[in-house]
Scaffold this motif. Sequence first.
Motif, mmCIF file in Angstrom:
data_model
loop_
_atom_site.group_PDB
_atom_site.id
_atom_site.type_symbol
_atom_site.label_atom_id
_atom_site.label_comp_id
_atom_site.label_asym_id
_atom_site.label_seq_id
_atom_site.Cartn_x
_atom_site.Cartn_y
_atom_site.Cartn_z
ATOM 1 N N ALA A 1 15.274 5.294 -3.151
ATOM 2 C CA ALA A 1 14.040 6.095 -3.232
ATOM 3 C C ALA A 1 12.977 5.331 -4.011
ATOM 4 C CB ALA A 1 14.327 7.450 -3.869
ATOM 5 N N GLU A 2 13.380 4.725 -5.144
ATOM 6 C CA GLU A 2 12.449 3.930 -5.960
ATOM 7 C C GLU A 2 11.899 2.756 -5.150
ATOM 8 O OE1 GLU A 2 11.076 4.055 -8.950
ATOM 9 O OE2 GLU A 2 12.171 5.711 -9.849
ATOM 10 N N ASN A 3 12.792 2.020 -4.497
ATOM 11 C CA ASN A 3 12.380 0.843 -3.725
ATOM 12 C C ASN A 3 11.458 1.221 -2.567
ATOM 13 O OD1 ASN A 3 13.827 -0.924 -5.349
ATOM 14 N ND2 ASN A 3 15.649 -0.814 -4.079
ATOM 15 N N ASP A 4 11.822 2.263 -1.835
ATOM 16 C CA ASP A 4 11.010 2.670 -0.689
ATOM 17 C C ASP A 4 9.667 3.240 -1.122
ATOM 18 O OD1 ASP A 4 12.981 1.804 1.015
ATOM 19 O OD2 ASP A 4 13.764 3.802 1.450
ATOM 20 N N ALA A 5 9.670 4.041 -2.185
ATOM 21 C CA ALA A 5 8.423 4.619 -2.699
ATOM 22 C C ALA A 5 7.472 3.501 -3.103
ATOM 23 C CB ALA A 5 8.703 5.538 -3.884
ATOM 24 N N CYS A 6 8.022 2.440 -3.665
ATOM 25 C CA CYS A 6 7.221 1.294 -4.102
ATOM 26 C C CYS A 6 6.497 0.648 -2.922
ATOM 27 C CB CYS A 6 8.137 0.282 -4.784
ATOM 28 S SG CYS A 6 7.341 -0.629 -6.073
ATOM 29 N N LYS A 7 7.120 0.659 -1.771
ATOM 30 C CA LYS A 7 6.509 0.067 -0.574
ATOM 31 C C LYS A 7 5.536 1.044 0.082
ATOM 32 C CE LYS A 7 10.765 -2.448 0.175
ATOM 33 N NZ LYS A 7 12.090 -2.206 0.708
ATOM 34 N N ILE A 8 5.936 2.300 0.187
ATOM 35 C CA ILE A 8 5.154 3.313 0.900
ATOM 36 C C ILE A 8 3.874 3.689 0.146
ATOM 37 C CG2 ILE A 8 5.164 5.693 1.768
ATOM 38 C CD1 ILE A 8 8.265 5.392 2.029
ATOM 39 N N GLU A 9 3.928 3.708 -1.182
ATOM 40 C CA GLU A 9 2.806 4.192 -1.995
ATOM 41 C C GLU A 9 1.496 3.462 -1.719
ATOM 42 O OE1 GLU A 9 3.539 1.599 -6.080
ATOM 43 O OE2 GLU A 9 4.764 3.346 -5.680
ATOM 44 N N HIS A 10 1.588 2.261 -1.195
ATOM 45 C CA HIS A 10 0.385 1.457 -0.978
ATOM 46 C C HIS A 10 -0.248 1.667 0.389
ATOM 47 C CE1 HIS A 10 1.403 -0.514 -4.674
ATOM 48 N NE2 HIS A 10 2.612 -0.740 -4.202
ATOM 49 N N VAL A 11 0.469 2.311 1.293
ATOM 50 C CA VAL A 11 -0.045 2.433 2.666
ATOM 51 C C VAL A 11 -0.225 3.875 3.134
ATOM 52 C CG1 VAL A 11 0.800 0.184 3.414
ATOM 53 C CG2 VAL A 11 2.273 2.179 3.664
ATOM 54 N N VAL A 12 0.401 4.817 2.467
ATOM 55 C CA VAL A 12 0.322 6.216 2.898
ATOM 56 C C VAL A 12 -1.053 6.797 2.541
ATOM 57 C CG1 VAL A 12 1.315 7.206 0.796
ATOM 58 C CG2 VAL A 12 1.625 8.380 2.977
ATOM 59 N N CYS A 13 -1.594 7.619 3.436
ATOM 60 C CA CYS A 13 -2.922 8.194 3.199
ATOM 61 C C CYS A 13 -2.851 9.407 2.268
ATOM 62 C CB CYS A 13 -3.594 8.556 4.528
ATOM 63 S SG CYS A 13 -2.875 9.980 5.360
ATOM 64 N N ASP A 14 -3.992 9.774 1.737
ATOM 65 C CA ASP A 14 -4.075 10.904 0.811
ATOM 66 C C ASP A 14 -3.617 12.204 1.459
ATOM 67 O OD1 ASP A 14 -5.007 9.241 -1.163
ATOM 68 O OD2 ASP A 14 -7.115 9.755 -0.854
ATOM 69 N N GLU A 15 -3.958 12.406 2.723
ATOM 70 C CA GLU A 15 -3.551 13.642 3.398
ATOM 71 C C GLU A 15 -2.031 13.785 3.379
ATOM 72 O OE1 GLU A 15 -3.779 15.986 7.683
ATOM 73 O OE2 GLU A 15 -4.410 13.881 7.599
ATOM 74 N N THR A 16 -1.333 12.702 3.679
ATOM 75 C CA THR A 16 0.133 12.747 3.696
ATOM 76 C C THR A 16 0.679 13.032 2.302
ATOM 77 O OG1 THR A 16 0.192 11.224 5.562
ATOM 78 C CG2 THR A 16 2.228 11.443 4.274
ATOM 79 N N ILE A 17 0.143 12.365 1.290
ATOM 80 C CA ILE A 17 0.580 12.612 -0.096
ATOM 81 C C ILE A 17 0.351 14.070 -0.468
ATOM 82 C CG2 ILE A 17 -0.058 12.177 -2.522
ATOM 83 C CD1 ILE A 17 1.803 10.072 -1.501
ATOM 84 N N ASN A 18 -0.819 14.605 -0.110
ATOM 85 C CA ASN A 18 -1.133 15.995 -0.436
ATOM 86 C C ASN A 18 -0.203 16.962 0.281
ATOM 87 O OD1 ASN A 18 -3.156 15.327 -2.253
ATOM 88 N ND2 ASN A 18 -4.713 15.253 -0.659
ATOM 89 N N LYS A 19 0.150 16.666 1.535
ATOM 90 C CA LYS A 19 1.082 17.517 2.285
ATOM 91 C C LYS A 19 2.476 17.470 1.664
ATOM 92 C CE LYS A 19 -1.696 18.972 5.551
ATOM 93 N NZ LYS A 19 -2.114 20.368 5.627
ATOM 94 N N ILE A 20 2.884 16.295 1.214
ATOM 95 C CA ILE A 20 4.187 16.171 0.550
ATOM 96 C C ILE A 20 4.179 16.974 -0.746
ATOM 97 C CG2 ILE A 20 5.750 14.578 -0.658
ATOM 98 C CD1 ILE A 20 5.025 12.477 1.505
#
Length: 124
Positions: A99-118
Amino acid sequence: MNHSDRLGESAEMYLETILLLEKNGKVRSVDIAKSLNVSKPSVNKAMNVLKEMGFVTQETYGEVHLTEAGRQKASDVYNRHEILCDFLEGVLHVSRENAENDACKIEHVVCDETINKIKEFMKK
């Protein structure tokens, strides 16, 4: 923060690393290099770019400090990381390490809408 407001992944990683290293005290280029497993010249180049952008201050060969804008940017990236990590581990039952490793990669490319929905999903 829109996707167009986002820094590059490398700049975001440097800011996030400085933010986390500050918790242990003074931040030096050598600490950043060791933490990110990069060369000291790479750190110096990145610090010059971040200085030009107004995100860090650094005396010649001295400590690195986040400016208010740099601290805000670093906090935004770190918060994205935490949300993604909690989602991957808590909802999808991914191991903490992955989870830590994947979050580190995803955090730089995911849009704000997706983060807000999560975030919304996690509140339920």
